[in-house]
Motif scaffolding. Structure first.
Motif, PDB file in Angstrom:
ATOM      1  N   PHE A 140     147.277  53.904  10.171  1.00  0.00           N
ATOM      2  CA  PHE A 140     146.572  53.282  11.289  1.00  0.00           C
ATOM      3  C   PHE A 140     147.063  53.833  12.629  1.00  0.00           C
ATOM      4  O   PHE A 140     146.276  53.993  13.563  1.00  0.00           O
ATOM      5  CB  PHE A 140     146.749  51.764  11.256  1.00  0.00           C
ATOM      6  N   SER A 167     135.856  58.125   8.916  1.00  0.00           N
ATOM      7  CA  SER A 167     135.410  57.105   7.964  1.00  0.00           C
ATOM      8  C   SER A 167     134.642  57.718   6.791  1.00  0.00           C
ATOM      9  O   SER A 167     134.484  57.072   5.752  1.00  0.00           O
ATOM     10  CB  SER A 167     134.537  56.071   8.683  1.00  0.00           C
ATOM     11  N   ASP A 217     137.920  53.037   4.010  1.00  0.00           N
ATOM     12  CA  ASP A 217     138.607  51.760   4.182  1.00  0.00           C
ATOM     13  C   ASP A 217     139.533  51.775   5.392  1.00  0.00           C
ATOM     14  O   ASP A 217     139.644  50.777   6.113  1.00  0.00           O
ATOM     15  CB  ASP A 217     139.419  51.415   2.922  1.00  0.00           C
ATOM     16  N   LEU A 218     140.178  52.904   5.631  1.00  0.00           N
ATOM     17  CA  LEU A 218     141.107  52.988   6.753  1.00  0.00           C
ATOM     18  C   LEU A 218     140.376  53.083   8.087  1.00  0.00           C
ATOM     19  O   LEU A 218     140.665  52.347   9.028  1.00  0.00           O
ATOM     20  CB  LEU A 218     142.018  54.206   6.580  1.00  0.00           C
ATOM     21  N   ASP A 271     138.591  50.021   9.674  1.00  0.00           N
ATOM     22  CA  ASP A 271     139.399  48.830   9.901  1.00  0.00           C
ATOM     23  C   ASP A 271     139.061  48.195  11.251  1.00  0.00           C
ATOM     24  O   ASP A 271     138.901  48.890  12.260  1.00  0.00           O
ATOM     25  CB  ASP A 271     140.885  49.200   9.856  1.00  0.00           C
ATOM     26  N   GLU A 272     138.981  46.874  11.274  1.00  0.00           N
ATOM     27  CA  GLU A 272     138.568  46.151  12.480  1.00  0.00           C
ATOM     28  C   GLU A 272     139.563  46.315  13.623  1.00  0.00           C
ATOM     29  O   GLU A 272     139.174  46.358  14.786  1.00  0.00           O
ATOM     30  CB  GLU A 272     138.394  44.665  12.150  1.00  0.00           C
TER      31      GLU A 272
END
Length: 319
Positions: free
Chosen positions: A80, A95, A100-101, A104-105
């Motif tokens: 992250f 993405s 998934d990484l 991320d929100e």
């Protein structure tokens, strides 16, 4: 294990002398044997409870064969951190590889708040189906709409629930956003004086030297290209706000909002005089002090002299 390390050390020694057990030992063979020794050593550390990098090195193999390391093999916090340096376009591309990484929100929330520092929706409970990635796209679309037509842009933000229909909320949004076209923003603020009033009150000029405070003010609220009613309004609002932020200084210097207004106009005229290539005979410090003290007699000569020095050394207050 001990024999393997001894053999690598012996081959390196023979290589320096120009020999090896099988003749000349190539540099590539030495590298492979050293990598094998490192892998075995890492495996031993893993068994002993050390850092688990054996599988990471094994999965990577070599940079020449597989390129950059797979972010999914790294600890999540490290992945992250790496992705947080990307802009929105690069994050969308990432993405496609690390879905998934990169979706991320927290990453998209950081992008939203770093570009648009304040939105009414930040302080509300998110609606069903809300995502910061979707919000980023809406904020970007709204900013482009604002730069084409400010009224339509603000209406777009309100229709999406991003901004409340309040002059104070609109002013906060403008104050914390750097993607808005300053020419369109100047037109909008000239028409929406209620938003302009709230925008001025967001500035804190406490303990700032007058020319520096004026520069900061005009960085957020750009001055018009020609003198007129709007410029007078801006200077008037700035003068009152500057005095409100520095009451002790105003009492010490004996300045009022009207006196600050005169000084601001003098600083703008001096800025034009000193920076314009069309003005050949530049105003001297003595002339500036004399002209300014005629308009505001209570101001000390030293203070006015410091104002001149600031413009001369730093430059235009409304550039």
């Amino acid at each position: 294990m001990g024999q393997g390390l001894w053999r690598v050390a012996r081959n390196q020694q023979l290589q320096q002398e120009g020999y090896s057990e099988q003749g000349y030992l190539s540099r590539e063979q030495t590298r492979r044997m050293a990598a094998s020794s490192i892998s075995n050593s890492s495996h031993r550390k893993q068994v002993q409870g050390g850092i688990d990098i054996y599988h990471l090195l094994k999965a990577r193999k070599s940079k020449e064969q597989e390129g950059f390391i797979n972010l999914e093999m790294l600890p999540p916090e490290l992945s992250f951190t790496i992705l947080s340096y990307l802009n929105a376009t690069d994050l969308c591309l990432a993405s496609c590889v690390w879905q998934d990484l990169a979706n991320d929100e927290l990453l998209w929330q950081g992008l939203c708040k770093s570009t648009w520092g304040h939105c009414s929706i930040y302080n509300k409970n998110p609606p069903i189906g809300f995502s910061f990635r979707k919000l980023y796209m809406q904020l970007d679309e709204g900013s482009l709409t604002f730069n084409a037509n400010p009224d339509e842009g603000v209406n777009y933000f309100m229709s999406k629930g991003i901004l409340d229909d309040s002059p104070k909320e609109i002013a906060k949004f403008i104050f914390c956003t750097r993607t808005l076209n300053w020419k369109k923003l100047r037109i909008y603020l000239d028409e929406r004086r209620d938003v302009l009033d709230d925008l001025v009150t967001l500035h804190n000029f406490r303990n700032q030297f007058l020319p520096n405070a004026l520069r900061e003010f005009f960085r957020h609220i750009h001055a018009p290209e020609e003198r007129g009613e709007y410029l007078e309004t801006l200077i008037t609002k700035f003068s009152h706000r500057f005095c409100a932020c520095n009451p002790d200084l105003m009492r010490e210097l004996g300045l009022s909002p009207d006196a600050v207004y005169v000084l601001c106009y003098s600083l703008i005229l001096l800025s034009i005089d000193l920076t314009s290539p069309h003005v050949k005979n530049k105003m001297s410090k003595r002339e500036f002090i004399r002209n300014t003290r005629r308009a505001a007699q209570n101001i000390s000569e030293d203070f006015v002299g410091h104002l001149y020095d600031n413009i001369y050394l730093i430059g235009h207050v409304a550039a």
